[in-house]
Enzyme design. Structure first.
Site, short mmCIF file in Angstrom:
data_model
loop_
_atom_site.label_atom_id
_atom_site.label_comp_id
_atom_site.label_asym_id
_atom_site.label_seq_id
_atom_site.Cartn_x
_atom_site.Cartn_y
_atom_site.Cartn_z
N TYR A 1 0.85 -1.19 0.00
CA TYR A 1 0.00 0.00 0.00
C TYR A 1 0.88 1.24 0.00
O TYR A 1 2.05 1.20 0.37
CB TYR A 1 -0.99 0.01 1.18
CG TYR A 1 -0.37 0.31 2.53
CD1 TYR A 1 -0.31 1.61 3.01
CD2 TYR A 1 0.14 -0.71 3.31
CE1 TYR A 1 0.25 1.88 4.24
CE2 TYR A 1 0.71 -0.45 4.54
CZ TYR A 1 0.76 0.85 5.00
OH TYR A 1 1.33 1.12 6.23
N CYS A 2 0.29 2.33 -0.48
CA CYS A 2 0.95 3.64 -0.46
C CYS A 2 -0.13 4.64 -0.05
O CYS A 2 -1.14 4.24 0.53
CB CYS A 2 1.56 3.96 -1.82
SG CYS A 2 0.37 4.10 -3.16
N GLN A 3 0.03 5.89 -0.38
CA GLN A 3 -0.95 6.89 0.03
C GLN A 3 -2.25 6.76 -0.78
O GLN A 3 -3.32 6.84 -0.21
CB GLN A 3 -0.36 8.31 -0.12
CG GLN A 3 -1.15 9.39 0.61
CD GLN A 3 -1.21 9.21 2.11
OE1 GLN A 3 -0.32 8.63 2.73
NE2 GLN A 3 -2.26 9.69 2.73
N PHE B 1 -3.62 4.27 1.64
CA PHE B 1 -3.70 4.56 3.08
C PHE B 1 -4.69 5.68 3.39
O PHE B 1 -5.30 5.69 4.45
CB PHE B 1 -2.30 4.93 3.58
CG PHE B 1 -2.22 5.12 5.07
CD1 PHE B 1 -2.33 4.04 5.93
CD2 PHE B 1 -2.01 6.38 5.62
CE1 PHE B 1 -2.25 4.20 7.30
CE2 PHE B 1 -1.93 6.55 6.99
CZ PHE B 1 -2.05 5.47 7.83
#
Length: 124
Positions: A85-87, A114
């Site tokens: 996952y990332c932003q 996120f």
């Protein structure tokens, strides 16, 4: 001039389509509910930069920024599922492509990233 603009726009569209279909083949997008069901059995990796990770991350995640992924690939086991996952989901898609090209098969990422996560969070 007009032909140049049309050529550039055409190249951008083709590149975008190529990236979209490459990611679709390399990574499985998961809703938060699906992500929660499987992330404890997987390698949970936050591909954001360190300062973003320290500001808040999913409980149990390791931080391997996408910018360091190629040099830190040994830290990720190819025989276990990988949850990324990332932003927002863009960098995790890029990370999935990198892993897929190196032979990793079971790769998933959090849809929406996120910023849409409502589960448990740890702040350093």
């Amino acid at each position: 001039m007009l032909y140049t603009i049309v050529a550039i726009l055409g190249a951008i569209i083709l590149y975008t389509l190529y990236m979209y279909f490459s990611q679709k083949k390399a990574v499985t997008p998961l809703s938060q509910e699906e992500f929660i069901k499987g992330y404890r059995k997987a390698q949970l990796i936050d591909v954001r930069e360190s300062n973003e990770f320290e500001a808040g991350h999913i409980l149990g995640a390791r931080n391997i920024p996408v910018s360091q992924l190629k040099t830190r690939m040994k830290e990720i086991r190819p025989d276990k599922p990988v949850y990324l996952y990332c932003q927002s989901g863009i960098r995790s898609g890029r990370a999935a492509l990198i892993l897929h090209k190196k032979g990793y098969q079971d790769i998933s990422h959090l849809e929406g990233g996120f910023k849409k996560w409502t589960g448990k969070v740890k702040v350093k």
